[in-house]
Design a protein around this motif. Structure first.
Motif, mmCIF file in Angstrom:
data_model
loop_
_atom_site.group_PDB
_atom_site.id
_atom_site.type_symbol
_atom_site.label_atom_id
_atom_site.label_comp_id
_atom_site.label_asym_id
_atom_site.label_seq_id
_atom_site.Cartn_x
_atom_site.Cartn_y
_atom_site.Cartn_z
ATOM 1 N N GLU A 1 -3.235 -12.794 2.603
ATOM 2 C CA GLU A 1 -2.267 -12.041 1.818
ATOM 3 C C GLU A 1 -2.487 -10.548 2.056
ATOM 4 O OE1 GLU A 1 0.397 -12.981 -0.036
ATOM 5 O OE2 GLU A 1 -0.044 -14.942 0.824
ATOM 6 N N LYS B 1 6.193 -0.757 1.338
ATOM 7 C CA LYS B 1 6.008 -1.962 2.146
ATOM 8 C C LYS B 1 5.677 -3.101 1.196
ATOM 9 C CE LYS B 1 5.800 -1.751 6.125
ATOM 10 N NZ LYS B 1 6.833 -1.947 7.116
ATOM 11 N N ALA C 1 0.957 -5.093 -1.174
ATOM 12 C CA ALA C 1 2.026 -4.109 -1.072
ATOM 13 C C ALA C 1 1.400 -2.726 -0.903
ATOM 14 C CB ALA C 1 2.894 -4.152 -2.316
ATOM 15 N N ARG D 1 3.038 -9.281 1.711
ATOM 16 C CA ARG D 1 3.460 -10.307 2.657
ATOM 17 C C ARG D 1 2.261 -11.141 3.087
ATOM 18 N NH1 ARG D 1 2.589 -5.554 5.186
ATOM 19 N NH2 ARG D 1 1.743 -5.579 7.283
ATOM 20 N N THR D 2 2.552 -12.228 3.744
ATOM 21 C CA THR D 2 1.499 -13.083 4.274
ATOM 22 C C THR D 2 1.346 -12.792 5.762
ATOM 23 O OG1 THR D 2 2.053 -14.810 2.690
ATOM 24 C CG2 THR D 2 0.748 -15.471 4.584
#
Length: 91
Positions: A70, A55, A73, A58-59
């Motif tokens: 944030e 994964k 990962a 991402r925000t």
């Protein structure tokens, strides 16, 4: 259904003690977890596959404040059922 229920069903079907069945069930789950930790795919014919998916970072949003956060990962274990299992569940 939990591991104790699975062990009880296994013990009844295979004429072994509940303690032996619980040990077998725990061993299977331990082996799957160890393989997943190594990043290996576990395929059980007629049941499905356990595999690791990456994964990306991402925000996201904090639902309480709406502030941007944030999200690091990570990896997740995904299960994909086999066609036989899907067919059995769907009738």
């Amino acid at each position: 259904m939990n591991t104790a229920d699975i062990a009880e069903a296994l013990a009844a079907d295979d004429k072994i003690t509940k303690t032996q069945a619980k040990s077998l069930v725990d061993g299977v789950f331990k082996a799957i977890a160890e393989a997943a930790t190594k990043g290996e795919e576990v395929s059980i014919p007629g049941f499905g596959k356990f595999k690791i998916q990456d994964k990306p970072a991402r925000t996201g949003r904090n639902p309480a404040t709406g502030a941007a956060v944030e999200i690091a990962a990570s990896k997740k274990v995904a299960f994909t059922p086999a066609k036989q299992l899907k067919d059995a569940v769907n009738g």
